[in-house]
Design an enzyme around this catalytic site. Structure first.
Site: not given
Lengths: 887, 887
Positions: B26, B96, B105, B107, B342, B460, B622, B776, B843, B863
């Site tokens: 902020k 603030r 919301g 704090m 923001r 909220h 497996r 793997s 995996c 991968y």
């Protein structure tokens, strides 16, 4: 072309003692002896590489082998002036196995190879000794039939017995030439029935059959078991060599004989040759224990020239090999031959005495002496022996030969299977046999001691028992053993399976009942070895001790501190388990604190006593480790009793027990995780430690001259895997100690460190070391987590693993240096990177294992900690590690 | 001297947008906006370093802070021409919080600070608006009393209500100046009773009280929970800044107002500003949802000049920040002020559309666009939405605002605690509240969806639900919620706790009962993002799939292979569990083979189907992993039934079950250890795989153009920890495959590799790689063993760990890169050292977690494999990892 066969025979010898990985121990020493002029019958050795090639290549021999064997046979014919397979002037040979690591009796041997009926007749006439010729032939058929062709030994023995019966003969020595010839006929008939072919007459066929059998014997069950029990690593020592040696005969008549001897006494280490022999016999007769042999000293009377020659050879061999030797010899028609020499197996007391004597004789250095002693064997010296004063109150039922020292108490069993079963059922057993054979090895291993009716000090039972460090009484001829009826008899007394007896392996005495024992004396030669060890070792040796008694034993054994005091063992004591359970069943931190307040004075007193015993030597105390459910009962009746005692309902107690149940408690809510959930538990423990330490320091009553320092309590947090765990707990525990110090108004140094037993702790040791004062490897848990092996469950598959040669060692006994060790090294390096002088030890059970200690030395630990009885072993192993590292 | 306070106000501004770690989000944006000429009321920011200093130094401020604050107050007085604490020309400020990571919301905030009775009177007269003055004062006392002095909010509300009742007033807007003055008197009395002192009049005292409260709010329970749920790492982002800003008032009268707006639609991403405002109100009134605000479009009618100015500012902000903004504004007597900007939180569809639109608008690149989308949020798009055709068959009971899209079905609950409890009990719940507050956050997290009676699209409930990706219907004014009676009413219809309702967050509809859902459409914008992701990503993305259905879903989501097929899931199917149990209960290998023969055709068929679906993409299978006892029943009745079924006695079955029991099954007889004990099981599985693959290849029916290759079955051995385990099994499995290939007479490539899930496998990866075709990482088990955390049991203490900030993340959800990751990196390096191109994947469940995927990219895996619904998330995360690595 790769060389596979090595000739030995005085000047033509091709190998030497250093080549035992190629030639096997026996072959290398035959070569070496030939070289230095010892009278050895010539022969040749087929190298271990042939055995390896055979198993690697689908059980085929190298192509060039046959040619090499033929060439060496020719050479041997020339050297002996005899001819293999010839009936006029026959060359007979023995074929024996011989691996790089000695495996006595485990593999096969064939004697008198080359015999057939023509040869026998020729020998009968040339030696004018037909009895010898036919006896030799029947021995050969029996050995060959059994070893090469797998015909049961008993079938041959049975034939002899029936011929003896028929003829009314009792002893083998009463059998004449025609009797043995009749046995030969019967044997050949048996062979034909069993194998559906004639017994081979061709010497070449016999030779290759024998070679195949010896190679095959490398992988028989006995040999595999032996290698496993003796930690022989097949990746390093693979295969047996095959020694083909010209025969000499101890059974040619009264001026022939055969014997085995140690150059010193293998039981005590006394510097006096010690052996047994039989005249007119072959080597197997002595070792097998069928006839009880004569003591070597008698040889002086039988043949003083040979005796003097033998003693001179012993001396030459000891000087050459710089160690006590185990020698086999044969006298053929008054001429002495040495058939084998090797480093002699010995008891622990003997190994110590021999090593120290060899130093006095300037044959070896102190460092070499230390390397000569197997640390594991010291165990034999550390355990109690029979109380001499108590002995007289028990019934001495028999006395045999003191074959392997120490005391053994147990229930009598008569076969190896029962020994193993009863041992697994938690019983202590004494194995009683008429005589033992290699098949008994697993039973001997399971037994507390071995008693045999037959066989001398060098019989199978005696040699193996000494190797295992088991007590053994052999040749106890007053007993008659019936293995079938499972009882033995001494006169009118009958001792049955399950009866309790006590053996004294140092005196040969056998008692009925359980004779009490006393602690060993640790001075004299033993003290010298410990003194030398402490001089060379770099590692400290601490002990794992939870009780004042353990701590005192360890101090007596030379531990210089406690490396692990498990506080939970104190929780289980009867007078405090109630408060502990109240603490566990508490619903709130407040209730928990009330229960902890009851435990506090008891814990404090535990530590006070330990600190007083340790007299300033460091004491490392581990905070509560096991999951809380371990302190609660599991059986319904116990739960009901506890509920009553606690004044709560069974349902409430059962609910609590259920809520604490874990799927995998080993990886559950324990160690520092408990401390984080219930910090008040750890705070109580730390307050107890701090108050006890402060009191002791304030009274100034523990600064011992030995320790040269005041008490420094070391607080160890278990199961840390993450820096924040350690930091969070340390931040809560330090104020407790500081408060206490302030309260007592003294100065005190203390340390807060951590176990490294979770792989992640090792992996993040750099972070943890920023806050930890020390590391201690908990290799039990570290091994569990690194392998993913639950110690409680791994038994189910670890047997498959060793049977299938997937693991060479049980990693819970000997540290797995490849995996777990890599993690440890990483932790040491990362930790010392953060804190250069970080003090690091090990307190897992492997900490008392010599191979593990060597590794700990290599990666730079400061100390090892082990159970009290292993402290001397660790001291010696630590010295060996340091000496070996110097090389 | 370290600088702790930064001024902002047009030309005097000291900070900028890049300093958010010091100024908070902020504060940094207030400074930035001031710099670029956006009308921002001046003020100053106390940096986050003060908050950090405060918590690091036993809750003390830096010494120099007071002086700095005073100097900045002076500057602010000059800039505004007003005086702090002065009653003539008073400077009022807001105080603030504002952390580096937005925590909406969570704090505390205090407005109108600087007021006391003198000042109020002075303002009443200078503004000629005494109602405003007294209303502002009562708001200040209420906020200050609650936030700084911890007096419950309800106590103040109760006082207003009783004064209203007394006067017969219904709405706040009907309260006059004297009414509010009476409220002020009542508030002050309350304050004195509660705190035993007068409400502070001194502006300085008020200011420091407020600063202290804001700093304290950093560590309130709500804020801690928020940070945990949002994975805000306190070691990186610590503390809140405090923004002290001159007040502007939206409640000065009809030409004043306040509002919040998004520069684009945060639900759909449509390029049209979207917001709400209230005239004559303060900011809290809009956000809190007490009065339902007007749509931003109406502002054009209320004040077209201000509207145009606002739209122009939106455009300027978007171009400046290159992103959609969430803006707070206030109109004071017709003059526009921006109080905050923001980056706007948005739904997944909006985040995709906005990102793609910004690329079209040339404000950002494709790579930046990909980085703008939170991969986790794609989840919202992948799950089913309500079936439009089915909707009509269900009772539509109400329609509210479409606050957060998606479908939610569950049982109605009325408070957060019940939501959490029922969720833990395995139920799906819908949280229904009149309006939500930050206290409800854990309940919202537990719920499938949220329904509120009050509050707009920026309430909220709406903001938090969108952040969580939960569906939400807000402002559903036709329902009356009674949280005490646990029911809500719509006309005559009463819906009670436990009743089933369905929400459609995309339309705002609420249905009674469970409305069926349909699968989402994955084309359009989503398809573009996936296409761009695949262009930049380096990692392959496979799926964990055990069934043809899973495999098909994953293929549809773009998975290019199966990374883990767990064969044991197939064993549990009803039609084969009997044979599996027969196999387990077999006493001999022969009996086991008979049972395995029954399972074989079923297993083969499983693989046939998978291979067909995967059309040439690789399939990694497996072999059997879990311990055998998992396949046997545990309850007495089930055991009896099974014994009957199997035709054996209950005792025999119970004995077998007992013999299979393990203390720590996670580290017991499972995985490759089963294969070594019972090789016939693995052989059956491998034969099934090989036959299925051969058949598919022989029929040539799976070479898809996409995969561009023929099927290569990959056989994965679980739980390897030692080279010899792998070698022993591979030596037995290769002949099975080779036999099969020969039988089918085809050519086939296959791979045999291993899971790396045991720490020792990682530590000895160099050895294992000599034989393994691939690795793997099974990070579930690897995490268990590396931490020593049993997944089944860790729940008991992991909560303590996160509560006590010992662990920031659950390591089973997000990979622990520090510990487990170090082990993985070691395995990758050691493995590739042996085999340069070793193919390596992951995996474990973390394989679908974006942070884990980033790490996998960093250490060079080939991968990742994850559950089917996470495949698109993984594709995007993999692209982000590659793009971030380029930087």
């Amino acid at each position: 072309m790769k060389k596979f066969v090595y000739f030995f025979g005085h000047k033509q010898t091709e190998g030497n003692a250093s080549e035992k990985y190629i030639l096997g121990g026996k072959g290398a020493n035959l070569a070496e002896m030939s070289k230095i002029g010892i009278p050895v019958p010539p022969g040749f050795t087929i190298s271990t590489e042939v055995c390896k090639y055979f198993y690697d290549n689908n059980k085929k021999y190298p192509e060039t082998l046959k040619k090499e064997v033929e060439a060496n046979l020719k050479k041997l014919e020339t050297a002996t002036g005899k001819k293999f397979g010839d009936s006029k002037n026959p060359l007979l040979v023995s074929v024996r196995s011989g691996a790089a690591s000695s495996m006595p009796g485990m593999m096969d041997t064939i004697l008198n190879l080359g015999l057939n009926e023509d040869v026998v007749k020729s020998i009968a006439s040339s030696t004018a000794n037909p009895r010898f010729a036919w006896d030799s032939y029947r021995r050969f058929i029996q050995m060959y039939g059994n070893v090469v062709e797998n015909i049961e030994h008993e079938k041959f023995e049975h034939l002899i017995d029936s011929i003896k019966d028929k003829k009314g003969i009792r002893e083998d020595t009463d059998m004449g030439a025609t009797d043995w010839e009749e046995v030969v006929r019967a044997y050949k008939k048996l062979f034909k029935i069993e194998k559906n072919r004639e017994f081979p007459d061709d010497a070449q066929v016999q030779l290759w059959g024998a070679i195949g059998a010896v190679i095959g014997s490398w992988n028989n069950a006995r040999a595999i078991t032996y290698r496993r029990l003796n930690h022989i690593d097949e990746t390093k020592v693979f295969g047996t060599a095959i020694n083909v040696q010209s025969m000499v005969f101890g059974n040619l008549g009264a001026d022939s004989g055969t014997g085995v001897a140690f150059t010193r006494n293998p039981a005590t280490g006394e510097k006096k040759s010690y052996g047994e022999y039989l005249m007119n016999a072959q080597g197997e007769d002595v070792v097998a224990g069928i006839r009880t042999p004569k003591h070597l000293d008698s040889l002086r009377e039988d043949n003083d020239k040979v005796y003097d020659q033998l003693i001179a050879i012993f001396s030459k061999l000891e000087k050459h090999y710089r160690d006590m030797q185990d020698v086999e010899f044969t006298i053929e028609n008054g001429k002495l031959y040495i058939l084998q020499t090797r480093s002699g197996k010995r008891t622990a007391p003997a190994s110590i005495k021999v090593a120290i004597d060899l130093v006095s004789e300037k044959l070896i250095t102190k460092k070499e002496a230390l390397l000569r002693i197997e640390p594991e064997k010291l165990d034999q010296l550390l355990h109690p022996t029979l109380d001499p004063k108590a002995k007289s109150k028990y019934k001495l039922i028999a006395t045999g030969l003191p074959a392997s020292p120490g005391a053994g108490v147990g229930e009598v069993v008569f076969n190896a299977e029962t020994a193993v079963e009863w041992k697994e059922a938690g019983k202590k057993v004494i194995l009683v046999r008429a005589e033992t054979s290699p098949e008994d090895i697993s039973g001997m291993n399971a037994a507390q001691g071995i008693l045999t009716a037959r066989g001398g000090m060098t019989s199978h039972a005696a040699v193996v028992a000494r190797g295992m460090g088991k007590c053994c009484v052999s040749g106890c001829e007053s007993i008659t053993v019936s293995e079938i009826e499972k009882k033995f008899r001494i006169g009118d007394l009958i001792v049955s399976e399950g009866d309790l007896i006590t053996l004294d392996g140092s005196t040969g005495e056998v008692f009925l009942g359980e004779v009490p024992a006393v602690n060993p004396e640790l001075s004299g030669y033993f003290g010298t070895i410990m003194e030398w060890s402490d001089k060379y070792k770099k590692l400290g040796v601490r002990t794992n001790a939870d009780t004042p008694r353990d701590a005192q034993v360890a101090r007596d054994f030379g531990a210089t501190g406690i490396g692990l005091c498990r506080t939970e063992h104190m929780f289980f004591q009867a007078d405090r388990i109630f408060a502990v359970r109240q603490m566990i069943l508490a619903d709130t931190a407040e209730q928990r604190k009330v229960a902890l307040a009851k435990i506090f004075p008891m814990q404090k007193n535990d530590f006070l006593e330990l600190f007083k015993i340790m007299k300033g030597f460091p004491v490392k105390i581990r905070l509560l480790d096991p999951p809380l459910h371990e302190f609660l009962p599991k059986e319904k009746a116990d739960i009901e009793a506890l509920a009553m005692e606690m004044g709560i309902t069974v349902e409430k107690l059962q609910d609590k027990i259920d809520s604490l149940h874990e799927q995998n408690p080993m990886m559950g809510h324990r160690g520092c995780r408990l401390g984080i959930s219930f910090p008040e538990i750890f705070e109580m423990q730390v307050r107890a430690i701090a108050e006890a330490a402060c009191e002791v320091i304030k009274k100034n009553n523990v600064i011992a001259s030995e320790a040269k320092q005041s008490l420094i309590p070391e607080i160890m947090i278990p199961l840390i895997g993450e820096f924040n765990e350690f930091k969070w707990l340390k931040d809560r525990l330090v104020p407790v100690i500081e408060d206490t110090i302030k309260k007592y108004g003294i100065k005190m140094t203390y340390e807060i460190g951590t176990m490294i037993e979770i792989p992640r702790a090792a992996l993040t040791a750099d972070a943890i070391a920023t806050e930890a004062d020390f590391f201690s490897f908990g290799t039990n848990d570290l091994t569990q987590m690194t392998y993913g092996f639950s110690r409680d469950d791994a038994g189910k598959f670890l047997k498959d693993y060793t049977d299938k040669k997937i693991l060479a060692e049980d990693p819970f006994k000997t540290l797995d240096t490849v995996g777990v060790g890599r993690l440890m090294k990483m932790a040491v390096d990362l930790g010392r990177n953060t804190k250069k002088n970080l003090h690091i030890g090990i307190c897992g059970e492997q900490g008392g294992d010599p191979a593990t200690i060597k590794y700990c030395h290599q990666i730079g630990l400061n100390y090892v900690s082990c159970s009290p009885y292993r402290v001397p072993i660790a001291r010696l192993a630590a010295a060996q590690a340091a000496i070996e590292a110097e090389k």
